[in-house]
Design an enzyme around this catalytic site. Structure first.
Site, mmCIF file in Angstrom:
data_model
loop_
_atom_site.group_PDB
_atom_site.id
_atom_site.type_symbol
_atom_site.label_atom_id
_atom_site.label_comp_id
_atom_site.label_asym_id
_atom_site.label_seq_id
_atom_site.Cartn_x
_atom_site.Cartn_y
_atom_site.Cartn_z
ATOM 1 N N ASP A 275 43.471 5.444 8.947
ATOM 2 C CA ASP A 275 44.890 5.117 9.008
ATOM 3 C C ASP A 275 45.114 4.021 7.957
ATOM 4 O O ASP A 275 44.146 3.445 7.445
ATOM 5 C CB ASP A 275 45.233 4.628 10.421
ATOM 6 C CG ASP A 275 46.654 4.131 10.527
ATOM 7 O OD1 ASP A 275 47.557 4.822 10.037
ATOM 8 O OD2 ASP A 275 46.856 3.036 11.082
ATOM 9 N N ASP A 470 44.489 2.142 14.527
ATOM 10 C CA ASP A 470 44.763 0.966 15.367
ATOM 11 C C ASP A 470 46.040 1.084 16.188
ATOM 12 O O ASP A 470 46.247 0.302 17.113
ATOM 13 C CB ASP A 470 44.867 -0.287 14.486
ATOM 14 C CG ASP A 470 46.173 -0.316 13.695
ATOM 15 O OD1 ASP A 470 46.511 0.712 13.072
ATOM 16 O OD2 ASP A 470 46.861 -1.340 13.725
ATOM 17 N N ASP A 474 48.052 6.557 16.864
ATOM 18 C CA ASP A 474 46.745 7.030 16.430
ATOM 19 C C ASP A 474 45.913 7.560 17.595
ATOM 20 O O ASP A 474 44.847 8.150 17.376
ATOM 21 C CB ASP A 474 45.958 5.898 15.741
ATOM 22 C CG ASP A 474 46.550 5.530 14.389
ATOM 23 O OD1 ASP A 474 47.080 6.434 13.724
ATOM 24 O OD2 ASP A 474 46.495 4.352 14.017
#
Length: 577
Positions: A275, A470, A474
């Site tokens: 990410d 995080d 996600d």
């Protein structure tokens, strides 16, 4: 004898206790008293060393347990009272003296100060935490007395969650560990039967062949040697201990594996997908520019945006809230807030519907906006109020200091299939990817798009993917990947729960370290398996042929077990992997 009897009562007839009991009683029966005592003595010595090794492997978890304070100083009825941390509620004010451990998670009510975070993250350098920022249980203020307002109860604190994860890790077995346990269940009765046949078959042969002289005591002695050396304790103890040592070594470095199965799984990873915000970037946004529209002033645009974002823990939301506070801007009332995954927030106010997030959120709600804002390469938060475009806020983020080092370290481990999946604009994601040397990236993604990309990597490309994230959005992709890795400091609780591995320091370079620890643990485990089985097969052959004595058998058994255990304990004693 006591242990053997207890296991027999639970219908476990074949294990190391029954093997050693049969060997000891058999040695007494044939008059080999010194060797019978040797079997018992050295087996007891081996058990003692095993217990000490297990205690050492658990020492890091014990030290974590010791950091939980037994008391908390809380302000009640206008005075400070010392109470048990379990009795402190959310929202109460607590005081922590210099050098004391913080008992509960809270936000700092004091100006910026330094905290020792080693117990949680393994960081040797104190971390500076600012006013209204979160302080976690287990941290230690190093400069002055601090006051906090609690945000979680005792059992929900970050420290309690870490302890729960590490302690429960032992229940999730690696495939190798599961195989050895199944192998031992078959192996032990098999060697017991072979030992019996070693006595019976020569007797049967002698009954058919009068020329063959059968010596019962000699063949019984060989069977006893066979029983002693076949004891599987070196495998059954050292392999779980190896994995537990790996988990302990990792947790000492701020890497939490939720089970030995994930320690094993990370060794097979050949692709890492990141990410962006909060993972590869600092996640510390700052409002750079405010562009109001539709008759709103800059302060009014900030006020409405901060009000909508006030319930979110996303770094962008925090940045807008901090900016509003710095500018002393009063926030209007917001009656209800609804999150639109991957798009932003929808809130109801006295002025009508409030939309805060991406331009796509406005498009979804048929709100017209200037097309040129789509060309802005930086992070923007677009706002609409009562069905009309109200302007946007421009924010800036930057890569984490060790993000580039993380990419280099992964390349050095032979993992070159790296990718970034982000909900941010493709131009912004591409800019970061270029800075870090990552060739593949995809932007403007919804959570379901990230899952789709991960599934494509794992099916079409047959990649074994570790995803690192995080945020709340996600969680689905963390669960869908082969190994999910979450940032434990800034990461959301949902992401942490969905992940298999937690990085307490929020440093992406820890991913390579986790892989190294996993590979080293796997190597130690297989060294123990091959070494133990090799020595046992050799001495089994010598014992069956009459070339080995009980002394040699017991020394070989205990010696192999101790070598395997010492090899496993090396995982904890080594400073670097």
């Amino acid at each position: 004898m006591k242990e053997a009897w207890e296991t027999i009562r639970h219908k476990d007839f074949f294990n190391e206790f029954t093997l050693m009991l049969l060997a000891s009683l058999g040695a007494f029966y044939i008059g080999e008293y010194p060797e019978a005592v040797a079997v018992m003595l050295f087996y007891a010595v081996g058990e003692m060393f095993q217990d000490r090794a297990v205690d050492k492997a658990r020492s890091h978890i014990k030290s974590l347990l010791d950091v939980r304070p037994q008391t908390a100083t809380v302000r009640r009825d206008g005075r400070w009272q010392t109470v048990a941390p379990e009795t402190v509620g959310v929202g109460e004010e607590i005081e922590v003296k210099t050098g004391e451990r913080v008992p509960l998670d809270g936000v700092l009510l004091e100006p910026e100060t330094a905290f020792n975070t080693a117990a949680l993250t393994g960081e040797s350098v104190p971390r500076m935490i600012g006013q209204n920022e979160e302080v976690l249980a287990g941290m230690i203020p190093t400069e002055r007395v601090v006051r906090l307002r609690t945000v979680r109860g005792y059992t929900d604190s970050a420290l309690s969650r870490i302890l729960d994860m590490v302690q429960n890790a032992a229940s999730r077995k690696a495939p190798t560990e599961q195989f050895i346990r199944r192998f031992a269940r078959i192996y032990t009765p098999a060697v017991t039967m072979l030992a019996l046949l070693l006595v019976v078959l020569p007797w049967l042969y002698a009954s058919w062949n009068p020329g063959f002289i059968y010596d019962f005591q000699a063949w019984l002695y060989r069977a006893l040697v066979f029983l002693v050396i076949s004891c599987p304790c070196a495998l059954v103890v050292s392999i779980p201990l190896g994995y537990f040592g790996g988990i302990g070594a990792a947790s000492r470095r701020g890497i939490l594996f939720k089970g030995s199965n994930y320690l094993d799984a990370i060794t097979h990873i050949d692709a890492v997908v990141f990410d962006k915000t909060g993972t590869l970037t600092r996640g510390v946004f700052r409002v750079q520019e405010v562009h109001p529209s539709g008759g709103l002033t800059a302060d009014e645009l900030v006020a409405w945006t901060a009000a909508a974002e006030s319930g979110s823990n996303h770094p962008i939301a925090r940045a807008i809230g901090e900016y509003a506070e710095q500018q002393a801007i009063m926030l209007p009332a917001v009656r209800s807030t609804e999150e639109r995954a991957g798009l932003g927030l929808r809130a109801m106010t006295d002025r009508g519907e409030l939309l805060v997030g991406k331009a796509a959120l406005l498009a979804q709600n048929q709100v017209a906006y200037p097309e040129d804002i789509l060309q802005i390469p930086d992070t923007i938060v677009v706002v609409a109020l009562d069905g009309r475009y109200a302007g946007y806020l421009l924010l800036a983020d930057e890569p984490k200091p060790d993000a580039s080092r993380a990419v280099t370290a992964l390349h050095a481990l032979g993992i070159r299939n790296l990718c970034i999946l982000s909900g941010d604009k493709s131009a912004l994601v591409g800019k970061l990817a270029g800075q870090l040397g990552i060739s593949r990236y995809f932007g403007d993604l919804m959570p379901e798009d990230k899952v789709r990309h991960i599934e494509e990597f794992q099916t079409k490309e047959h990649a074994r993917v570790a995803f690192v994230g995080d945020g709340l959005n996600d969680a689905p992709v963390l669960a869908a990947s082969r190994v999910g890795i979450a940032m434990g400091g800034l990461g959301s609780d949902v992401a942490i729960e969905a992940a298999d591995i937690i990085l307490q320091t929020d440093q992406p370079s820890k991913i390579a370290e986790a892989i190294r620890i996993g590979r080293r643990t796997r190597a130690v485990v297989w060294q123990n398996i091959i070494g133990a089985l090799g020595v046992k097969l050799l001495v089994l052959a010598l014992g069956a042929s009459g070339a080995a004595t009980l002394w040699e058998a017991v020394f070989a058994d205990v010696g192999v077990a101790l070598l395997a255990i010492l090899n496993a304990v090396r995982l904890l004693s080594n400073k670097k992997d």
